[in-house]
Design a protein around this motif. Structure first.
Motif, PDB file in Angstrom:
ATOM      1  N   CYS A 192      -5.479  -1.196  -7.896  1.00 32.92           N
ATOM      2  CA  CYS A 192      -5.654  -0.202  -6.829  1.00 32.92           C
ATOM      3  C   CYS A 192      -5.229   1.184  -7.297  1.00 32.92           C
ATOM      4  N   ARG A 196      -7.395  -3.602   7.086  1.00 33.67           N
ATOM      5  CA  ARG A 196      -7.732  -2.776   5.943  1.00 33.67           C
ATOM      6  C   ARG A 196      -6.499  -2.044   5.455  1.00 33.67           C
ATOM      7  N   GLU A 234      -7.874   2.553  -9.583  1.00 32.27           N
ATOM      8  CA  GLU A 234      -9.054   2.926  -8.797  1.00 32.27           C
ATOM      9  C   GLU A 234      -8.859   4.280  -8.117  1.00 32.27           C
ATOM     10  N   LYS A 271      -9.427  -0.983   0.974  1.00 33.94           N
ATOM     11  CA  LYS A 271      -9.538  -2.426   0.758  1.00 33.94           C
ATOM     12  C   LYS A 271      -9.663  -3.120   2.104  1.00 33.94           C
ATOM     13  N   SER A 272     -10.697  -3.908   2.245  1.00 34.57           N
ATOM     14  CA  SER A 272     -10.874  -4.707   3.455  1.00 34.57           C
ATOM     15  C   SER A 272     -10.145  -6.026   3.287  1.00 34.57           C
ATOM     16  N   LEU A 273      -9.517  -6.465   4.340  1.00 36.49           N
ATOM     17  CA  LEU A 273      -8.798  -7.734   4.325  1.00 36.49           C
ATOM     18  C   LEU A 273      -9.518  -8.688   5.264  1.00 36.49           C
ATOM     19  N   TYR A 321      -2.735  -6.638  -8.813  1.00 35.42           N
ATOM     20  CA  TYR A 321      -3.492  -6.066  -7.699  1.00 35.42           C
ATOM     21  C   TYR A 321      -3.104  -4.603  -7.477  1.00 35.42           C
ATOM     22  N   VAL A 379      -8.602   4.895  -1.917  1.00 33.13           N
ATOM     23  CA  VAL A 379      -8.703   3.436  -2.045  1.00 33.13           C
ATOM     24  C   VAL A 379      -8.876   2.869  -0.646  1.00 33.13           C
ATOM     25  N   PHE A 432       0.817  -1.207   0.000  1.00 29.53           N
ATOM     26  CA  PHE A 432       0.000   0.000   0.000  1.00 29.53           C
ATOM     27  C   PHE A 432       0.856   1.266   0.000  1.00 29.53           C
TER      28      PHE A 432
END
Length: 186
Positions: free
Chosen positions: A161, A125, A164, A138-140, A157, A136, A97
């Motif tokens: 992201c 997240r 997005e 993203k839930s993990l 991936y 952005v 990230f």
């Protein structure tokens, strides 16, 4: 046996030789090569920054990512079996990230930050944001889609992201133009 196949085919109104045809899985398009190269370069830069003694300085970027970032098949299997996040997963999440955020910052010219957390159970997240705007999120769950075991999946991936977040910035640029992204009034 052949009679049974014909009966099944008649019931499905298909010829017997086509009764067992499965639909093809949709394949995702390959990520943009320029963005993919930039992701690899940025991951390499982040991993080099954490290699304090330069032990892996002689490796190519792909070798360094494979050695310091990607999880092994055993780690992935271990994570899948007991549904807990391994140490590899907990190391991968913030680095990826951070790489995505730094590329978004480079592309947009705005200050972009990342925050990623994942607990031992694999829930967490990843956020990429600028000021009060979340670009952005993203839930993990159970660490999914982590751990990445191949560079191709990691890059796909990360590019998704990145796209997005840039699309979100472009979409809301007019709405945030009055106050700017960093000084939105609530």
């Amino acid at each position: 046996m052949d009679q049974m196949a014909n009966e099944v085919a008649c019931a499905n109104e298909q010829p017997a030789d086509k009764a067992q045809v499965r639909p093809k899985r949709r394949s995702k398009p390959a990520p943009d090569p320029e963005k993919a190269e930039r992701i690899v370069r940025r991951l390499n830069d982040l991993l080099s920054a954490s290699d304090y003694f330069g032990r892996y300085a002689s490796l190519t970027p792909e070798e360094k990512i494979a050695k310091l970032f990607l999880a092994s098949a055993e780690d992935k299997a271990k994570s899948d079996i007991n549904c807990t996040a391994s140490d590899e997963v907990r190391r991968q999440v913030p680095v990826l990230f951070q790489a995505i955020a730094s590329l978004m910052e480079e592309k947009s010219g705005l200050m972009i930050q990342s925050s990623a957390e994942i607990n031992v159970e694999g829930f967490g997240r990843g956020l990429i944001y600028s000021g009060r705007i979340i670009l952005v999120m993203k839930s993990l769950r159970a660490g999914f889609p982590f751990p990445f075991t191949s560079l191709e999946k990691t890059v796909a991936y990360a590019v998704a992201c990145l796209d997005e977040g840039i699309a979100f910035l472009d979409k809301y640029k007019e709405q945030t133009a009055v106050h700017g992204l960093l000084s939105l009034e609530g």
